[in-house]
Write a protein that holds these residues in place. Structure first.
Motif, PDB file in Angstrom:
ATOM      1  N   ASN A  71       5.629  -8.559  -7.343  1.00  0.00           N
ATOM      2  CA  ASN A  71       5.230  -7.213  -6.936  1.00  0.00           C
ATOM      3  C   ASN A  71       5.474  -6.935  -5.451  1.00  0.00           C
ATOM      4  N   GLY A  72       6.193  -7.802  -4.757  1.00  0.00           N
ATOM      5  CA  GLY A  72       6.475  -7.581  -3.341  1.00  0.00           C
ATOM      6  C   GLY A  72       5.265  -7.740  -2.451  1.00  0.00           C
ATOM      7  N   GLY A  73       4.288  -8.492  -2.897  1.00  0.00           N
ATOM      8  CA  GLY A  73       3.051  -8.677  -2.145  1.00  0.00           C
ATOM      9  C   GLY A  73       3.240  -9.458  -0.854  1.00  0.00           C
ATOM     10  N   ASN A  74       2.141  -9.750  -0.223  1.00  0.00           N
ATOM     11  CA  ASN A  74       2.152 -10.484   1.038  1.00  0.00           C
ATOM     12  C   ASN A  74       2.375 -11.964   0.760  1.00  0.00           C
ATOM     13  N   CYS A  75       3.604 -12.423   0.972  1.00  0.00           N
ATOM     14  CA  CYS A  75       3.954 -13.800   0.656  1.00  0.00           C
ATOM     15  C   CYS A  75       4.640 -14.464   1.837  1.00  0.00           C
ATOM     16  N   ARG A  84       8.416 -18.487   6.791  1.00  0.00           N
ATOM     17  CA  ARG A  84       8.699 -17.114   7.197  1.00  0.00           C
ATOM     18  C   ARG A  84       7.990 -16.132   6.289  1.00  0.00           C
ATOM     19  N   ASP A  85       7.932 -14.900   6.731  1.00  0.00           N
ATOM     20  CA  ASP A  85       7.349 -13.798   5.970  1.00  0.00           C
ATOM     21  C   ASP A  85       8.396 -13.299   4.982  1.00  0.00           C
ATOM     22  N   SER A  86       8.088 -13.309   3.700  1.00  0.00           N
ATOM     23  CA  SER A  86       9.074 -12.904   2.696  1.00  0.00           C
ATOM     24  C   SER A  86       9.455 -11.430   2.808  1.00  0.00           C
ATOM     25  N   LYS A  87       8.595 -10.613   3.415  1.00  0.00           N
ATOM     26  CA  LYS A  87       8.909  -9.191   3.583  1.00  0.00           C
ATOM     27  C   LYS A  87       9.875  -8.964   4.739  1.00  0.00           C
TER      28      LYS A  87
END
Length: 74
Positions: free
Chosen positions: A25-29, A43-46
């Motif tokens: 769902n494109g969450g905070n990962c 790293r931040d996946s976003k």
């Protein structure tokens, strides 16, 4: 590996992965690369083109041990 080496780490060959628990769902990962010799990168996946944190393997093991023991729970 000393701190100077960690700050100059080449992440070009990093194989990034994220937890299967993160969902689609494109969450905070966060994504972790463990395939580079002598370093663990996070790293931040976003923001895959943004900065990454780099740790020595012993530092990463200590962090994961703290997570498993609940040291970071509120």
């Amino acid at each position: 590996m000393d701190r100077k080496d960690l700050t100059a780490a080449d992440l070009a060959g990093a194989a990034w992965r994220k937890s299967i628990l993160s969902g689609n769902n494109g969450g905070n990962c966060v994504e972790v690369a463990t395939n580079l010799p002598g370093i663990i990168a996070v790293r931040d996946s976003k923001n895959p083109n943004g900065p990454a944190l780099v740790f020595a393997p012993g530092e990463w093991r200590a962090f994961l041990g703290g997570v498993r023991l609940g040291e970071f729970n509120e």
